[in-house]
Every structure is written in C-alpha cells, then in structure tokens.
Design a protein around this motif. Structure first.
Motif: not given
Length: 351
Positions: A37-42, A62-70, A146-154
């Motif tokens: 149920i994960a969706e891609q996020i920036p 509509q975007l609620q979050g952004v992932a930070v990677t290193e 891989f992506g992210a899941v919101s509490v709403r989707d949970l």
C-alpha cells in the motif's frame, strides 16, 4: 479542534486499541505487507536547501511529506505541517530558507521494510509520540527508499486487515483457526521431530446443557488461556480447531510434562465453573435422547499425542486418523488423561 479533527482522533484511538488487541494474539501472521500500500513520494538530498522543499510543497498542494536521502539510504523526513510551522515563525523564513534541510527534518522517522506486516507497522505507528502520529511511515526495499504510507491509508486498510484477521482467528478465543492450523500441519510433517497434541473436553455438552452457552463459552476461553500458557512455555504453536477442540504443535518429543501441566491446571480451573453440589457429587444430571435422566461426569480434558518417533506420516489425513484412534482410547478413561504412541500407553493424571 474542528469536528473533523475530533473524528480522526477518535478513529486513531480506536485504531491504536484494535491494533494492540490483534497484535497480542499469539500466532497471528498478517499476509498483507506494508509495501503493498506504499506510494512514491519525492526524495531529496540531505544537502538540498529548505527553499527547495518549499518549492516542492507549493507545486504539489496534496503532498504531505518529502523523504530525505543520503547515499541512497533514508536520512530523514520532512512533513508539510512541521516544515511550515518552523518556517512560519517570526524569523523562521530568514533563518531556514537558505540553509540545508538537515536543520528541519525529522532524523528519526519510522522506517520499515517492504515485507513488514501491516499490522506490525500499525502497532509501531500508533506507538509514536502525538506530534509524530500523522507522519508518513517510510518504506524501504533492500534498504533503499521505496515509498511511504500515511496514517490515513493505514486507517482505510484496517477494515481489510480485520477481515483477514477474522479469517485466521477463532472469534471466541482469538487463537489461530483452521487455515493457520492446516499450514502448521503441512510444515510439521516436514520436520525431523514433532509432537502434535489434540486436545478436547469430555462431557462438555452436558455442562452446556446444565449451565448454558454463556458459561460454556467462558469455560472454552479459560481452557484457551491455560493452553496458551503451556504452548508458550514449550515454544509451541496453539490453534483452536473449533468448539472444545484445540491443537498444539511441538518441534520435539518433550510433551509429557506439558500434558501433565495442562491436566493439572485444567482440573484445578474447572472447579470454579461448578456449583458446590455438583462438585460434591462429581456429576450433573442431564436428559438423554430417550428422555431419561443420566448422571454425566464433570468436564475433564483429554489429550491425544501423535509423534513421528515410531512412524512417518505421508499426509495430514494419516496424522488425523492416528489422532482419532488415540482420542478414542482417551475417551475410555474416566477423568482427565493423555494417550501417546509409547506402546499406546494410557496416562491418567487427573482425579
């Protein structure tokens, strides 16, 4: 707080409670994985400036979050609300906009693997601090984002989780039911050593007829609890076949102490389910099919133990036939007992 927020809050509190209930039931394994149920996020680099995050959020309302990677790994998470709470302070815009995102990101977001069961992720998500409760759950695959899941989707998927759980659990005891039991049967047949304990209650129908179904259910639940304790101690798997029938799988031949413990615990516990008069006379009177009153002994527990130490079983059916044979021998013994394959011995432990 707006009415909509209150409703979401109530849903989350109920979600927290039901997650803990489902998670606490031994043997439950949800087959729905969080990655499904994960969706891609920036995702952005840890070296990007906060101004870049502002552009992303403004171009994606509509975007609620952004992932930070290193170096391809998750380093943090920036949620829209927390970002603008920081930026929106008196000097926030000047202080942060030209500086690295590391200053505003959450450095310890909830990160889970793609294959983690949804129910386990739900438990972890609902255990977070209130300020992080609505944050995304970051999902990785082979340690990469891989992506992210919101509490709403949970929340939206929880109804499906409950339905799946219901199909695997007995509704009265919360123990794994026949689907899980069949899986364990198949796995057990492949083991070098195993003992399967088929457990049921003798004269339970007479108890139900005398005391009613509510008390009968209470006795079944009490039996499940004491069996749960023994199965856990033996590192075994406990399932509820249905009615007053249970099963325990053990990966060795050390079942005798387990059987004796179960019988001793049951014979003690069952006394709390009878009136003093019935305990004194050691039977209840029930009407037979012919209309005659019969003296039926108090409920006892029988355990038929099937192992592979003296023979091999090619199928579940063979195992079940052997168990039925031992159970028949058990029923011939008055009081609680267990029967195993050691020269088809009969062991009477109860009174």
């Amino acid at each position: 707080m707006r009415s909509g927020d209150r409703l979401i809050g109530l849903s989350v509190e109920r979600f927290r409670l039901q997650c803990s209930i489902i998670q606490s039931r031994e043997g439950v394994r949800m087959f729905l994985q969080i990655g499904e149920i994960a969706e891609q996020i920036p995702d952005i680099s840890i070296h990007h400036k906060c101004g870049f995050v502002d552009q992303i959020f403004k171009s994606n309302p509509q975007l609620q979050g952004v992932a930070v990677t290193e170096n391809g790994r998750t380093a943090g998470l920036i949620m829209r609300i927390s970002f603008y709470q920081k930026i929106g302070t008196l000097y926030g815009y000047t202080l942060y906009m030209g500086r690295p995102v590391e200053l505003v990101m959450d450095k310890n977001p909830l990160v889970v693997d793609y294959n983690t069961p949804i129910i386990e992720v739900s438990r972890q998500a609902m255990s977070r601090q209130d300020e992080n409760l609505y944050d995304y759950v970051i999902v990785t695959h082979e340690k990469a984002l891989f992506g992210a899941v919101s509490v709403r989707d949970l929340l939206l998927n929880f109804a499906e989780i409950q339905a799946v759980a219901a199909s695997f659990l007995n509704p009265l005891t919360g123990l794994p039911g026949n689907i899980s039991i069949t899986e364990w049967m198949v796995k057990t047949l492949l083991q070098d050593e195993f003992s399967v304990l088929y457990i049921d209650l003798d004269h339970f129908k007479a108890y139900n007829d005398t005391y009613g179904f509510k008390e009968g259910d209470r006795m079944i639940q009490a039996t499940a609890e004491l069996l749960k304790h023994e199965a856990l101690r033996m590192n075994g798997f406990l399932g509820h076949i249905g009615g007053d029938d249970f099963i325990i799988f053990i990966s060795d031949y050390h079942y005798e102490e387990c059987c004796r413990s179960i019988i001793a615990a049951f014979d003690t516990a069952v006394k709390d389910f009878y009136h003093a008069g019935h305990l004194a006379q050691k039977y209840v009177l029930t009407e037979s099919r012919s209309g005659q009153l019969e003296e039926i002994p108090l409920v006892s527990i029988s355990i038929a133990v099937v192992t592979n130490r003296s023979r091999r079983f090619a199928s579940i059916e063979e195992l079940s036939v052997e168990a039925a044979r031992f159970k028949k021998s058990c029923k011939m013994i008055r009081g609680s007992s267990y029967v195993d394959d050691s020269d088809i011995s009969m062991h009477r432990t109860g009174s």
